[in-house]
Design an enzyme around this catalytic site. Sequence first.
Site, PDB file in Angstrom:
ATOM      1  N   HIS A   1       0.851  -1.195   0.000  1.00 48.04           N
ATOM      2  CA  HIS A   1       0.000   0.000   0.000  1.00 48.04           C
ATOM      3  C   HIS A   1       0.880   1.237   0.000  1.00 48.04           C
ATOM      4  CE1 HIS A   1       0.925  -0.387   4.319  1.00 48.04           C
ATOM      5  NE2 HIS A   1       0.880   0.931   4.313  1.00 48.04           N
TER       6      HIS A   1
ATOM      7  N   HIS B   1      -5.521  -1.654   4.952  1.00 48.82           N
ATOM      8  CA  HIS B   1      -5.486  -0.516   4.033  1.00 48.82           C
ATOM      9  C   HIS B   1      -4.842  -0.931   2.715  1.00 48.82           C
ATOM     10  CE1 HIS B   1      -1.794  -0.615   6.128  1.00 48.82           C
ATOM     11  NE2 HIS B   1      -1.682   0.604   6.547  1.00 48.82           N
TER      12      HIS B   1
ATOM     13  N   HIS C   1       4.741   7.489   2.128  1.00 49.07           N
ATOM     14  CA  HIS C   1       5.559   6.278   2.062  1.00 49.07           C
ATOM     15  C   HIS C   1       4.923   5.228   1.176  1.00 49.07           C
ATOM     16  CE1 HIS C   1       2.957   4.993   5.555  1.00 49.07           C
ATOM     17  NE2 HIS C   1       3.014   3.828   4.936  1.00 49.07           N
TER      18      HIS C   1
ATOM     19  N   HIS D   1       2.183   0.305  15.080  1.00 47.57           N
ATOM     20  CA  HIS D   1       1.183   1.337  14.845  1.00 47.57           C
ATOM     21  C   HIS D   1      -0.011   1.157  15.776  1.00 47.57           C
ATOM     22  CE1 HIS D   1       2.918   2.974  11.233  1.00 47.57           C
ATOM     23  NE2 HIS D   1       2.889   1.825  10.597  1.00 47.57           N
TER      24      HIS D   1
ATOM     25  N   TYR E   1      10.147   2.458   9.292  1.00 50.44           N
ATOM     26  CA  TYR E   1      10.237   3.456   8.221  1.00 50.44           C
ATOM     27  C   TYR E   1      11.691   3.779   7.934  1.00 50.44           C
ATOM     28  CZ  TYR E   1       5.263   4.427   8.701  1.00 50.44           C
ATOM     29  OH  TYR E   1       3.902   4.320   8.727  1.00 50.44           O
TER      30      TYR E   1
ATOM     31  N   GLU F   1       8.278   1.868   3.894  1.00 57.51           N
ATOM     32  CA  GLU F   1       7.918   1.129   5.102  1.00 57.51           C
ATOM     33  C   GLU F   1       8.056  -0.354   4.801  1.00 57.51           C
ATOM     34  OE1 GLU F   1       3.687   0.684   6.109  1.00 57.51           O
ATOM     35  OE2 GLU F   1       4.166   1.062   8.222  1.00 57.51           O
TER      36      GLU F   1
END
Lengths: 307, 307, 307, 307
Positions: free
Chosen positions: D153, D199, D214, D246, D255, D265
């Site tokens: 993503h 996501h 990212h 997260h 990251y 990431e």
Amino acid sequence: MRKGVIRPGHIQLRVMDMEEALKHYRDLIGLIEVNRDDKGRVYLKGWTEVDKYSLVLVESDTPGLDFIGFKVLNDDVLNGLKNDLIEYGCEVSEFPAGELDSCGRRVSFVAPSGHTFELFADKEQTGKWGLADINPDPWPLNLTGMKAERFDHCLLMGPNVPATQALFEQVLGFGLSEQVVAPDNTVVAAFMSCSLKAHDIAFVDCPDPGKLHHVSFLLETWQDLLKAADLLTMTETTKDVGPTRHGLTSGQTIYFFDPSGNRNEVFCGGDYYYPDHPPVTWKAEDLGKAIFYHELYIHPTYLEVLT
Amino acid sequence: MRKGVIRPGHIQLRVMDMEEALKHYRDLIGLIEVNRDDKGRVYLKGWTEVDKYSLVLVESDTPGLDFIGFKVLNDDVLNGLKNDLIEYGCEVSEFPAGELDSCGRRVSFVAPSGHTFELFADKEQTGKWGLADINPDPWPLNLTGMKAERFDHCLLMGPNVPATQALFEQVLGFGLSEQVVAPDNTVVAAFMSCSLKAHDIAFVDCPDPGKLHHVSFLLETWQDLLKAADLLTMTETTKDVGPTRHGLTSGQTIYFFDPSGNRNEVFCGGDYYYPDHPPVTWKAEDLGKAIFYHELYIHPTYLEVLT
Amino acid sequence: MRKGVIRPGHIQLRVMDMEEALKHYRDLIGLIEVNRDDKGRVYLKGWTEVDKYSLVLVESDTPGLDFIGFKVLNDDVLNGLKNDLIEYGCEVSEFPAGELDSCGRRVSFVAPSGHTFELFADKEQTGKWGLADINPDPWPLNLTGMKAERFDHCLLMGPNVPATQALFEQVLGFGLSEQVVAPDNTVVAAFMSCSLKAHDIAFVDCPDPGKLHHVSFLLETWQDLLKAADLLTMTETTKDVGPTRHGLTSGQTIYFFDPSGNRNEVFCGGDYYYPDHPPVTWKAEDLGKAIFYHELYIHPTYLEVLT
Amino acid sequence: MRKGVIRPGHIQLRVMDMEEALKHYRDLIGLIEVNRDDKGRVYLKGWTEVDKYSLVLVESDTPGLDFIGFKVLNDDVLNGLKNDLIEYGCEVSEFPAGELDSCGRRVSFVAPSGHTFELFADKEQTGKWGLADINPDPWPLNLTGMKAERFDHCLLMGPNVPATQALFEQVLGFGLSEQVVAPDNTVVAAFMSCSLKAHDIAFVDCPDPGKLHHVSFLLETWQDLLKAADLLTMTETTKDVGPTRHGLTSGQTIYFFDPSGNRNEVFCGGDYYYPDHPPVTWKAEDLGKAIFYHELYIHPTYLEVLT
């Protein structure tokens, strides 16, 4: 174990509110509360430890370290090391059996770094917590929080690191597993082992004597460190650094603080040490990488906040 | 390390086809090939090992174990232990320095179990493979296969387990970390340690002397055991049992065979041992659970296929 | 989700002793008990599931599967699929809202494999168990046992796998993620997905209709599978196979039985599926490797013990 | 996948030195280089991806994102969505088949956030890298570096998050899995999914249009994240944050930056999403916890360094 010193057997730590401290060490870190004595001290252990306890909490106005005790093989070794300490020039005193719960007599001395250590040969062995003596399961049910396996080591700060290192090597038979060396070749950090562990005790140079940098507990895996970091946030415990990896020892680590401000570490993994291994050397000018291998720098508080 | 014996330092293993064996130990298990000698022997090590090598492969018509060597602290210890072995009644012989590559003189003896052991005080130290001496990274690039960290221990089968245990305890200073006890209280399996490890050597009772049950290499994590089991299938290597957990030591394990039929283990985790720990006891009638904690039974071949 | 079928939403399972079943599914597997109804049915869920429940236990004289329900997007989709099923030739019946606790009306049909399925569009959503709606923590405290995350899928056995596969593809919009193909090109096992998961339902050929091979619950990591296998031994639960890896889907797995003899799986990892992916194909003659990638063979009981 | 959009299929990224970029994306992150075209573009993929490629690198004077392409079910879906975009008021253009290697025609549009997206229905499928079509092993040998499994993503920054979210929901059929909401109830961050993933694309509010925060690649485990962080230090790659967890999605993350300054990431784990799930909500005033659950604060650079 060249001179009969087996392991760090206990640490007495000052906390400013016992109930808050127990929520931290027992409920969060997952140590087992095993006893309280008439001085109000509370005794705890990691579940894998065979001895009755390894952490002694005592209420006080200030946080910090009272003493660290090393277990030795037997009473003959204890007597021999007492003499060796005296001959080496240490001020030595003694506590009678029973002053600390279920523990034999303890020989106490102060290292050049300003920290109080003691040696003892006997402590009641109650076995691994929650496991049968015969055909034991691999782990007990009903552990809480981080499920810490054992009190593992301390990192202490104070002056005279080379003299302290010499005492631990020559009198107590420890080996130097890893070191941080300044450009002038002074050893500014000495990681010392009396076993296969990468460190049973570590000393880092600072002007103030007798300071505690952190007391460290072993977890099983890097996965457990993730869950431990989660628990710090869930319980609103002040984290210092991590999860990350150390350069020194290559262990994986999280630092955080108990409610009194004593720094704790939970860690896993890392290197092993044999007494014929040359020390692993890190340069003081690369201290960031040496301590926090992923971050490459040290938060100023990490070297300044001591108890 | 009560008598100065530090660790299992090397094992010489007979294989029937050297190139096949190297595909197995070097390419699959991931040991590092460091040398070959004029007798055709090939020397290998795990990447974390500081000594030059720990596994010596020699081509032969039959598989099996030639000898296991323990490293001792220094030459004085070696001389002392040689005398102690003779006084204890062992037949002792000696190999000169250099007979084994980069290794000092070796004192050899046969245990009551029929296995040949040797002691040595000196071997070239080349450092951890692929890492710098100063500011070392936590692991080297370019490892292959299972990325075995070190030769860890052997399990040997033969008669006279109690007598062999007594020799290792009284002369060599090992401790009994775990034991399997028959209903008549005979010790039928003795796990013995000269360090913090749950076992540096193990003996299990069987009528044939001098048998090798397995040679064991340490991996880092249970995740690495999963990938190791995958590699066994990918390379069509004959697996015996696992991934699973042991009851004894509570380590996690896979057993498989080298192309000559020698049984290997890769393992991780498990308990630790201190010389003041009472031995952990398993009942012989629960041997299934003791050996394969998840399976609760032992494939007949596991106790019968020996080299 | 090409036709609006979202996920396997619940399964009703027959158990022969409810309190024994709850010790198993709730205390050992770690599902959350959320309700009981006036028919004596007990409703449970994995902690990550947003719906009120996913497992319904009902006491009976025989173990086995009553039905599996799939949640669809909304009532329009439900009506459309009902018509499509009738047009396809299925016998369809309907249960009114509320027959199952907090669940809307359910459209029921029998697949050619002899299994009863149902579709529903509404069920009360109570959110992930133990987590706040706003700023949720990553996981809740107070989970027990294996801490199963969700009811994930079932493997069902019966006749007419190709016809059942066709129904799921053409009417319900599932895709064929993996298949086992006989030498004559018959599909003898069909793994089917209505999502990114490697399987939401799987069918394997056998003569008896309507059989349950296993109901599967998701764990987080391979490390959790190790602890799950430990718990099986600690609780004297009958294990079938594992921890090991599947060839099919490449997931990691343990099989075991509930007290009534229904086979359970806990698993983690494995492949993902998109509707434009060609199916992964395994040969029926390599079924051992396809099912147990590390063992390469199938215990006869694995294909014979069904409920 | 309510409207037939399957997944993020590719991203074209600008890098300032192709050979440096390949050392980063291919050798360090472990993507597979599959092709180069006559415009100098290099095509790469994660080993689990069935499509021929997912990352397109193009040399440029400035870093940043050219476009992200979503794969749709088929050409009918592509035509339908093109019309829907035009009706919704988007400026739409089209690239012919073959402009991008082995890819069919692409329908391009600019979102209110200023980012260029495209839809396509066809791309050559070369299968998972290094695995057989029949009886595939679980993973291929010869992966390098972090062994990234797939392009997963992107997080994009720009204005008009609510309008962009509406476009993705209403025209493209995405769902809102997680959101960050300001005290005035404005959505300042929208995490959107067209699958079971937490996501497939995320938008965060900032004044500058068309910015890349990212691009994210999936690793298998938290253990792999540890090794990935080690590799960042070993290769002197600039790390931004992590390993950590997260709050949003509860995934685990690191990251870091490519040599041109594009943020990458690598992550694993985290929540899953179904289209009937209500969005998980985080408060903008707790953005530190939402993004870095262990650190509880955001380095200023994290929101400011964009390409």
